[in-house]
Write an enzyme that holds these catalytic residues in place. Structure first.
Site, PDB file in Angstrom:
ATOM      1  N   TYR A 180      18.724  11.852 112.817  1.00 61.92           N
ATOM      2  CA  TYR A 180      19.468  12.034 114.062  1.00 61.92           C
ATOM      3  C   TYR A 180      19.200  10.895 115.042  1.00 61.92           C
ATOM      4  O   TYR A 180      20.115  10.412 115.704  1.00 61.92           O
ATOM      5  CB  TYR A 180      19.123  13.369 114.719  1.00 61.92           C
ATOM      6  CG  TYR A 180      19.517  14.564 113.890  1.00 61.92           C
ATOM      7  CD1 TYR A 180      20.823  14.732 113.444  1.00 61.92           C
ATOM      8  CD2 TYR A 180      18.581  15.527 113.548  1.00 61.92           C
ATOM      9  CE1 TYR A 180      21.188  15.825 112.679  1.00 61.92           C
ATOM     10  CE2 TYR A 180      18.944  16.629 112.785  1.00 61.92           C
ATOM     11  CZ  TYR A 180      20.247  16.770 112.353  1.00 61.92           C
ATOM     12  OH  TYR A 180      20.610  17.846 111.598  1.00 61.92           O
ATOM     13  N   GLY A 200      26.128  13.083 105.269  1.00 67.52           N
ATOM     14  CA  GLY A 200      25.558  13.579 106.526  1.00 67.52           C
ATOM     15  C   GLY A 200      26.035  12.788 107.725  1.00 67.52           C
ATOM     16  O   GLY A 200      26.405  13.363 108.753  1.00 67.52           O
TER      17      GLY A 200
END
Length: 182
Positions: free
Chosen positions: A149, A115
């Protein structure tokens, strides 16, 4: 831009590369997995052929990176373990920017660094193409993704208040057809 961007290695056992037309079947499968996870599996209408047409023609509507396992030493096969789909947009205040439409890593592969590498690759595209920002939305209940994030340096613009005064509208195809024929 090269097929595999050259800014550091991929996670061990994987390569991060641009998607190819022959990846579309696997990408559609992952899109469906992501939609099911979000409780929206019934909304997926994309097909492998449509994805191929929209992403790999003369004027692609999207770009995509995939994470592919390195070939198995005994079988020689590899699998796609994740993808990140993005496209370019324009902001009349700031200029060009990237919008991440989808980002998915197979549950069994999460925590492997895939990711982070996929997000890093789209950030490299943004820097190389002189984009002013990279935007995406995250479901309010997905606290794990929001933490991910934020750990990478993303800022929640909802918290900043930028979008609190705005509503998100859309025209579906029947509405567009009706409006276009007025």
């Amino acid at each position: 831009m090269s097929e595999q961007l050259q800014n550091g290695p991929s996670p061990p056992g994987y390569i991060i590369r641009k998607a190819r037309p022959e990846d579309c079947g696997h990408i559609v499968t992952m899109i469906k997995e992501l939609a099911e996870h979000d409780g929206l599996g019934h909304k997926v209408a994309i097909t492998e052929d449509k994805l191929r047409e929209d992403g790999f023609g003369d004027n692609p509507y999207f770009h995509c990176f995939v994470a592919e396992t390195t070939p198995d030493s005994t079988t020689g096969t590899s699998i796609l373990a994740g993808y990140l789909m993005y496209f370019f947009m324009y902001d009349s205040y700031n200029g060009r920017f990237l919008y991440v439409e989808d980002f998915y890593v197979s549950p069994s592969q999460r925590g492997s660094g895939i990711g982070t590498e996929l997000m890093k690759r789209v950030a490299q595209v943004g820097v190389e193409t002189k984009c002013t920002k990279c935007e995406f939305i995250v479901h309010d209940e997905n606290s794990r993704a929001r933490r991910f994030y934020e750990k990478l340096g993303a800022v929640n613009s909802t918290v900043e208040g930028e979008w609190r005064r705005f509503f998100w509208y859309k025209f579906d195809m029947p509405s567009m057809e009706k409006l276009a024929s007025r």
